[in-house]
Design a protein around this motif. Sequence first.
Motif, PDB file in Angstrom:
ATOM      1  N   THR A 250      59.628  23.812  34.182  1.00  0.00           N
ATOM      2  CA  THR A 250      60.973  24.012  35.016  1.00  0.00           C
ATOM      3  C   THR A 250      60.566  24.234  36.370  1.00  0.00           C
ATOM      4  OG1 THR A 250      61.892  25.248  32.944  1.00  0.00           O
ATOM      5  CG2 THR A 250      63.087  25.325  35.116  1.00  0.00           C
ATOM      6  N   ARG A 251      61.534  23.347  37.043  1.00  0.00           N
ATOM      7  CA  ARG A 251      61.246  23.452  38.718  1.00  0.00           C
ATOM      8  C   ARG A 251      62.426  23.276  39.495  1.00  0.00           C
ATOM      9  NH1 ARG A 251      55.820  20.349  40.787  1.00  0.00           N
ATOM     10  NH2 ARG A 251      55.895  22.149  42.042  1.00  0.00           N
ATOM     11  N   GLU A 252      62.713  24.085  40.521  1.00  0.00           N
ATOM     12  CA  GLU A 252      63.958  24.064  41.454  1.00  0.00           C
ATOM     13  C   GLU A 252      63.945  22.526  41.775  1.00  0.00           C
ATOM     14  OE1 GLU A 252      66.044  26.180  41.363  1.00  0.00           O
ATOM     15  OE2 GLU A 252      64.702  27.824  40.585  1.00  0.00           O
ATOM     16  N   GLY A 253      65.160  22.122  41.841  1.00  0.00           N
ATOM     17  CA  GLY A 253      65.367  20.697  42.132  1.00  0.00           C
ATOM     18  C   GLY A 253      65.567  19.885  40.895  1.00  0.00           C
ATOM     19  N   LEU A 254      65.110  20.288  39.616  1.00  0.00           N
ATOM     20  CA  LEU A 254      65.459  19.574  38.580  1.00  0.00           C
ATOM     21  C   LEU A 254      66.172  20.069  37.651  1.00  0.00           C
ATOM     22  CD1 LEU A 254      61.598  18.825  38.030  1.00  0.00           C
ATOM     23  CD2 LEU A 254      63.151  17.426  39.083  1.00  0.00           C
ATOM     24  N   ILE A 255      67.359  20.970  38.294  1.00  0.00           N
ATOM     25  CA  ILE A 255      68.125  21.533  37.310  1.00  0.00           C
ATOM     26  C   ILE A 255      69.777  21.184  37.942  1.00  0.00           C
ATOM     27  CG2 ILE A 255      69.031  23.792  36.164  1.00  0.00           C
ATOM     28  CD1 ILE A 255      66.423  25.013  37.350  1.00  0.00           C
ATOM     29  N   PRO A 256      70.097  19.879  37.208  1.00  0.00           N
ATOM     30  CA  PRO A 256      71.505  19.416  37.968  1.00  0.00           C
ATOM     31  C   PRO A 256      72.574  20.149  37.058  1.00  0.00           C
ATOM     32  CG  PRO A 256      70.547  17.775  36.548  1.00  0.00           C
ATOM     33  CD  PRO A 256      69.528  19.074  36.714  1.00  0.00           C
ATOM     34  N   GLU A 257      73.757  20.218  38.004  1.00  0.00           N
ATOM     35  CA  GLU A 257      74.945  20.569  37.118  1.00  0.00           C
ATOM     36  C   GLU A 257      75.445  19.874  36.031  1.00  0.00           C
ATOM     37  OE1 GLU A 257      76.520  23.439  38.118  1.00  0.00           O
ATOM     38  OE2 GLU A 257      75.484  23.886  39.399  1.00  0.00           O
ATOM     39  N   ILE A 258      75.537  20.397  35.013  1.00  0.00           N
ATOM     40  CA  ILE A 258      76.286  19.602  33.692  1.00  0.00           C
ATOM     41  C   ILE A 258      77.744  19.955  33.779  1.00  0.00           C
ATOM     42  CG2 ILE A 258      76.073  19.678  31.205  1.00  0.00           C
ATOM     43  CD1 ILE A 258      73.351  19.328  32.283  1.00  0.00           C
ATOM     44  N   VAL A 259      78.568  18.858  33.836  1.00  0.00           N
ATOM     45  CA  VAL A 259      79.863  18.897  34.001  1.00  0.00           C
ATOM     46  C   VAL A 259      80.578  18.636  32.644  1.00  0.00           C
ATOM     47  CG1 VAL A 259      81.986  18.155  35.122  1.00  0.00           C
ATOM     48  CG2 VAL A 259      79.975  18.084  36.080  1.00  0.00           C
ATOM     49  N   ARG A 260      81.382  19.615  31.984  1.00  0.00           N
ATOM     50  CA  ARG A 260      81.911  19.422  30.767  1.00  0.00           C
ATOM     51  C   ARG A 260      83.343  18.903  30.919  1.00  0.00           C
ATOM     52  NH1 ARG A 260      76.920  22.258  29.076  1.00  0.00           N
ATOM     53  NH2 ARG A 260      76.568  21.323  27.197  1.00  0.00           N
TER      54      ARG A 260
END
Length: 305
Positions: A250-260
């Motif tokens: 896991t790295r910063e910059g690789l955790i996008p928002e998931i929109v439901r």
Amino acid sequence: MKKQAIAALAARIADTQSKPANPRVKAIVDRLVLALFEVIDEMDVQPDEFWTGLNYLSELGKSGEAALLAAGLGLEHFLDLRLDEQEAAAGLEPSATPRTIEGPLYVAGAPVCQAEARLDDQTDAGEALFMSGRVTDAAGKPLAGARVEVWHADSMGNYSFFDPSQSRFNLRRTIVADAEGRYRFRTIMPSGYACPPDGPTQRLLDLLGRHGRRPAHIHFMVSAPGYRQLTTQINIKDDPFIYEDFAFGTREGLIPEIVRHADPAALRDYGVDRPFATVEFDFVLPQAVAGVPASLVDRPRASAA
Ligand code: BEZ
Ligand code: FE
């Protein structure tokens, strides 16, 4: 033992040579032998502990889990950090998408699709996920024709090919970006991965008081002529293991928002009959430069082509 005696024995072993050697292999093995002597002495490793460890390595090799353990001990992440440093020293664009580990579950030869793809074989009742974005250079120029290889686990955390119950290349595709560098795909939400519970990797992790879980993620290899190849992943934000990855991926910059989405108009637009998720993610590739080791690592990989 006296440090001098340890060094003298390591030197004697290193000097035992009766024919031409591979100099690189020899230098590394000679250094490793000295490091092992030092650890055995410093930790006062007993002979039965030594043979237990050696037997463990034999079992690890037979099980095919060596790459799994390398990830779990942080070695694969360490190699990424070293490459990051080499790239920074060579002045590569810092705005490029961060790399992270490939892991041992890539399979070469996945079907190639133009601009869009459906990854799942429609047998998994997991949440529908639509992902899209662009491949650009650091200045935002679209990279038409870039190849986006994508692969991920199913809703049980298993990967096709390694899980023979899944169809061939399920949840694996290569998508060729369109003229604006765009890609998009439909798939199902992956679940996190867990090491085989009875395998040697998990056995050692247990002795270290560690779990063998990865948070849900989607892997990518992105490439375009004239640019450095990118191996990376995105993480699924709401996974409880997101900052507890046993493989340190896991790295910063690789955790996008998931929109439901649940409203009827959105369901109709996307052609689905139940709530679903969307995620947007752009890949930024740095330009290829001379003097930095290749980012696409030469390692044994499964192939089902
Ligand atoms: C994975 O990407 O799923 C993975 C990575 C490292 C070790 C095991 C699995
Ligand atoms: Fe994975």
